[in-house]
Design a protein around this motif. Structure first.
Motif, PDB file in Angstrom:
ATOM      1  N   ASN A   7       0.743  -0.843  -0.134  1.00 51.03           N
ATOM      2  CA  ASN A   7      -0.071   0.239   0.019  1.00 51.03           C
ATOM      3  C   ASN A   7       0.803   1.213   0.039  1.00 51.03           C
ATOM      4  N   LYS A  58       2.565   1.697  -3.584  1.00 57.07           N
ATOM      5  CA  LYS A  58       1.179   2.619  -5.073  1.00 57.07           C
ATOM      6  C   LYS A  58       1.459   3.718  -4.484  1.00 57.07           C
ATOM      7  N   PHE A 100       0.040   3.721  15.538  1.00 57.48           N
ATOM      8  CA  PHE A 100      -0.121   4.450  16.493  1.00 57.48           C
ATOM      9  C   PHE A 100      -0.074   5.882  17.180  1.00 57.48           C
ATOM     10  N   ARG A 144      -3.039   3.556  10.097  1.00 59.31           N
ATOM     11  CA  ARG A 144      -2.368   2.335   8.664  1.00 59.31           C
ATOM     12  C   ARG A 144      -1.873   3.536   7.757  1.00 59.31           C
ATOM     13  N   ILE A 145      -0.892   2.869   7.175  1.00 59.42           N
ATOM     14  CA  ILE A 145       0.432   3.812   6.000  1.00 59.42           C
ATOM     15  C   ILE A 145      -0.365   3.168   5.404  1.00 59.42           C
ATOM     16  N   GLU A 185      -6.012   5.925   3.234  1.00 53.01           N
ATOM     17  CA  GLU A 185      -6.399   5.462   2.183  1.00 53.01           C
ATOM     18  C   GLU A 185      -5.885   5.866   1.031  1.00 53.01           C
TER      19      GLU A 185
HETATM   20  N1  LIG Z   1      -7.058   0.324   3.347  1.00 53.12           N
HETATM   21  C1  LIG Z   1      -5.840   0.564   3.680  1.00 53.12           C
HETATM   22  C2  LIG Z   1      -4.888  -0.677   3.853  1.00 53.12           C
HETATM   23  C3  LIG Z   1      -3.733  -0.005   4.844  1.00 53.12           C
HETATM   24  C4  LIG Z   1      -2.904  -1.078   5.176  1.00 53.12           C
HETATM   25  O1  LIG Z   1      -3.594  -2.019   5.292  1.00 53.12           O
HETATM   26  N2  LIG Z   1      -1.440  -0.791   5.537  1.00 53.12           N
HETATM   27  C5  LIG Z   1      -0.737  -1.050   6.632  1.00 53.12           C
HETATM   28  C6  LIG Z   1       0.646  -1.082   5.982  1.00 53.12           C
HETATM   29  S1  LIG Z   1       0.592  -2.443   4.322  1.00 53.12           S
HETATM   30  C7  LIG Z   1      -0.953  -0.982   7.570  1.00 53.12           C
HETATM   31  O2  LIG Z   1      -0.564   0.466   8.099  1.00 53.12           O
HETATM   32  N3  LIG Z   1      -0.715  -1.836   8.715  1.00 53.12           N
HETATM   33  C8  LIG Z   1      -0.187  -1.301  10.265  1.00 53.12           C
HETATM   34  C9  LIG Z   1      -1.629  -1.864  11.278  1.00 53.12           C
HETATM   35  O3  LIG Z   1      -1.945  -2.698  10.843  1.00 53.12           O
HETATM   36  O4  LIG Z   1      -1.178  -1.907  12.019  1.00 53.12           O
HETATM   37  C10 LIG Z   1      -5.469   1.611   2.561  1.00 53.12           C
HETATM   38  O5  LIG Z   1      -5.331   0.686   1.294  1.00 53.12           O
HETATM   39  O6  LIG Z   1      -3.889   2.914   2.836  1.00 53.12           O
END
Ligand SMILES: N[C@@H](CCC(=O)N[C@@H](CS)C(=O)NCC(=O)O)C(=O)O
Length: 208
Positions: free
Chosen positions: A12, A15, A40, A52-53, A71
């Motif tokens: 992600n 992208k 966090f 989330r990143i 997002e």
């Molecule tokens: N739907 C979100 C998904 C983002 C996502 O899942 N990011 C992951 C890394 S690919 C993340 O930040 N994970 C940290 C966590 O799960 O706490 C987007 O496309 O931005």
């Protein structure tokens, strides 16, 4: 002024570095180490409430005022709108971009992501059901993509943000145990995109 990209070295995250490179927008990487729970942190949650990143802050947002976006799909649409690139103006041409971008966000990401998760489960009994289920679904999605690309150079007409979104996850095909030889149209598309200088820069830039 440069866009701040809050990110990490993940599908992600990639992208957005790919899209920024393709659009020729200057940006500064602000790594958020998700292995150390930096997602966090209070300051990050103010721009990305889902912890989330990726997220971005554009100092030169609409009306010249700063804006933050979280997002990855929303970021891609924002950047496409901002630059007028990789997102057609014409609604009829834009609809397939919406379709394939949402297809990626809803499936071609969450499903291989679960494969990555279950591959890490040590107990084979705990692992079996989830790994089978999500691997099967991941292969189904690669099949859908392969059929789409059989008669199309890119997923949604001209090269678009939808391709960048899907590419971020296809980049991890080996990790979710997909052999691109099984999906020749995906392989042709993947190799053509990965050969683009801006895409290469987007995958090479340090995000961590
Ligand atoms: N739907 C979100 C998904 C983002 C996502 O899942 N990011 C992951 C890394 S690919 C993340 O930040 N994970 C940290 C966590 O799960 O706490 C987007 O496309 O931005």
């Amino acid at each position: 002024m440069s866009i701040e990209l809050f990110t990490w070295n993940t599908p992600n995250g990639r992208k957005i570095s790919v899209a920024l490179e393709e659009m020729g927008l200057p940006y500064t990487v602000r790594p958020i180490d998700i292995t150390k729970n930096e997602q966090f942190g209070e300051a990050f949650l103010r721009i990305s409430p889902n912890n989330r990143i990726p997220a971005i802050v554009d100092p030169d947002g609409p009306g010249g005022a700063p804006i933050s976006v979280f997002e990855s799909g929303a970021i891609l649409l924002y950047l496409g709108e901002k630059t007028g690139r990789f997102l057609p103006r014409d609604l009829r041409e834009r609809v397939p971009v919406y379709e394939w971008l949402m297809w990626q966000m809803g499936g071609f990401g969450p499903m291989p992501g679960q494969v990555h998760h279950f591959l890490g489960v040590k107990d084979p009994v705990d692992q079996r059901y989830g790994l089978e289920r999500y691997s099967k679904e991941t292969h189904r999605l690669y099949g859908v993509l392969d059929r789409r690309l059989a008669g199309n150079e890119f997923v949604a007409g001209a090269l678009s943000v939808a391709d960048f979104a899907i590419l971020g996850w296809a980049w991890r095909h080996e990790r979710h145990r997909v052999d691109l030889a099984t999906y020749p149209n995906v392989r042709r598309w993947y190799e053509a995109l990965m050969a683009r200088p801006a895409v290469k820069r987007g995958f090479e830039v340090a995000l961590s």
